[in-house]
Design a protein around this motif. Structure first.
Motif, mmCIF file in Angstrom:
data_model
loop_
_atom_site.group_PDB
_atom_site.id
_atom_site.type_symbol
_atom_site.label_atom_id
_atom_site.label_comp_id
_atom_site.label_asym_id
_atom_site.label_seq_id
_atom_site.Cartn_x
_atom_site.Cartn_y
_atom_site.Cartn_z
ATOM 1 N N ASN A 1 0.891 -1.184 0.207
ATOM 2 C CA ASN A 1 -0.113 0.044 -0.072
ATOM 3 C C ASN A 1 0.786 1.169 -0.041
ATOM 4 O O ASN A 1 0.338 2.081 -0.762
ATOM 5 N N LYS B 1 1.135 4.164 -2.907
ATOM 6 C CA LYS B 1 0.884 5.499 -2.523
ATOM 7 C C LYS B 1 1.861 6.479 -3.064
ATOM 8 O O LYS B 1 1.746 7.363 -3.726
ATOM 9 N N THR C 1 1.626 9.265 -6.006
ATOM 10 C CA THR C 1 1.967 10.774 -5.842
ATOM 11 C C THR C 1 2.974 11.024 -6.881
ATOM 12 O O THR C 1 2.888 12.285 -7.251
#
Length: 337
Positions: free
Chosen positions: A22, A26, A30
């Motif tokens: 995860n 992420k 980003t």
């Protein structure tokens, strides 16, 4: 004296492995968003300064001097290397070393690219002052066009404000990524503006796998007395001796004009074996109309062709006549695979 205490691994246990993916996803999301922001900037406000930067470097009679410190400096090293390898002479000058003699490496004909995310890097002060004093064109990569670096620059490539992938917003991640991408975009734009070709790449990348992929078969082929060539009319008992001496496992057959009309391979020998085999003529045994290539073909393309035809040797022709021969082994030896 009070020393700061640091948590040991026992005091700070790792988070569950289920969270690692995860976290990685992420981070990537980003940074993708940061690249999208950079692309949008290039289509809008950065378009004009980017074009001016390409023009300034392309028309420069000198080199590109790249400078920075910290993570921006590391990106600068890569940018200088990419420029140099794509036809734009460039090298990196460390911002801290510039004020200790390395400014002497810069001439009035050069162009300077300074990288600083904040634009307020103190170590760049001497470099900025030097470029202003001697009117050396200064291009900046910074997030703040109103910073000391941004205002001092002749051309400011103002990077978009993007959040770092680091959850604390501290470790340079998204910021260094878009600096890297902008540097690559600049280098490739210059490459295309100058018409830099694959043959030019070969000049700057003679070694390694890249160098091998840019070699032509004429750079590797066997020529002259090494060529396994026999004329039509030769008897097989003579041809076998010649074929063994040349040790290519193949014999090319030419006509009276020197044109390649066939080849004899180990397979042909097995297919035509008979009591009178040695008294046969080479044209009675050869495979007609053999596949040939030109010497300008790139080595990887030759290897791909040989693999698809399931052959280990291939003749190179020029003006209809054999001028060389290449083997799969020759291509593998130079790193073509």
């Amino acid at each position: 004296m009070h020393m700061p205490s640091f948590l040991t691994e026992e005091d700070r246990p790792l988070r569950p492995a289920s969270e690692w993916i995860n976290s990685a996803e992420k981070t990537i999301k980003t940074e993708i968003a940061a690249l999208n922001a950079l692309q949008a900037s290039l289509s809008n406000g950065m378009a004009e300064p980017f074009t001016k930067a390409v023009e300034a470097i392309a028309h420069s009679k000198g080199r590109v001097i790249v400078s920075g410190i910290g993570k921006s400096g590391i990106i600068g090293v890569k940018l200088a290397a990419t420029l140099a390898s794509t036809g734009t002479p460039a090298f990196f000058v460390h911002a801290s070393e510039a004020s200790h003699g390395d400014l002497g490496m810069i001439t009035e004909e050069d162009v300077v690219i300074a990288l600083s995310w904040s634009g307020e890097t103190q170590e760049l002060a001497s470099l900025i002052t030097f470029t202003r004093r001697f009117k050396v064109p200064l291009i900046s990569f910074t997030r703040d066009a109103s910073s000391a670096l941004g205002k001092a620059s002749d051309i400011c490539l103002a990077l978009p404000q993007v959040p770092e992938a680091c959850p604390h917003g501290l470790a340079p991640t998204s910021s260094t990524l878009i600096q890297l991408a902008l540097g690559d975009a600049l280098a490739i734009a210059l490459l295309e503006a100058k018409g830099f070709t694959a043959q030019d790449f070969k000049v700057y990348h003679p070694g390694g796998k890249l160098g091998a992929s840019l070699m032509h078969v004429q750079d590797v082929m066997h020529t002259g007395d090494r060529l396994p060539i026999a004329q039509e009319g030769m008897l097989m008992k003579e041809a076998l001796v010649l074929m063994t001496q040349k040790s290519f496992g193949v014999l090319g057959i030419t006509n009276s004009d020197g044109a390649l009309i066939g080849v004899i391979t180990d397979g042909d020998l097995r297919r035509h074996i008979s009591p009178d085999f040695l008294d046969k003529k080479v044209e009675d045994v050869m495979t007609h109309d053999p596949k040939t290539i030109e010497g300008t073909l790139l080595a990887p393309s030759a290897l791909e062709l040989m693999n698809s035809l399931k052959i280990s040797s291939l003749f190179i022709e020029q003006d209809g006549k054999p001028v060389g021969i290449i083997r799969t082994l020759d291509l593998l030896k130079i790193g073509t695979a």
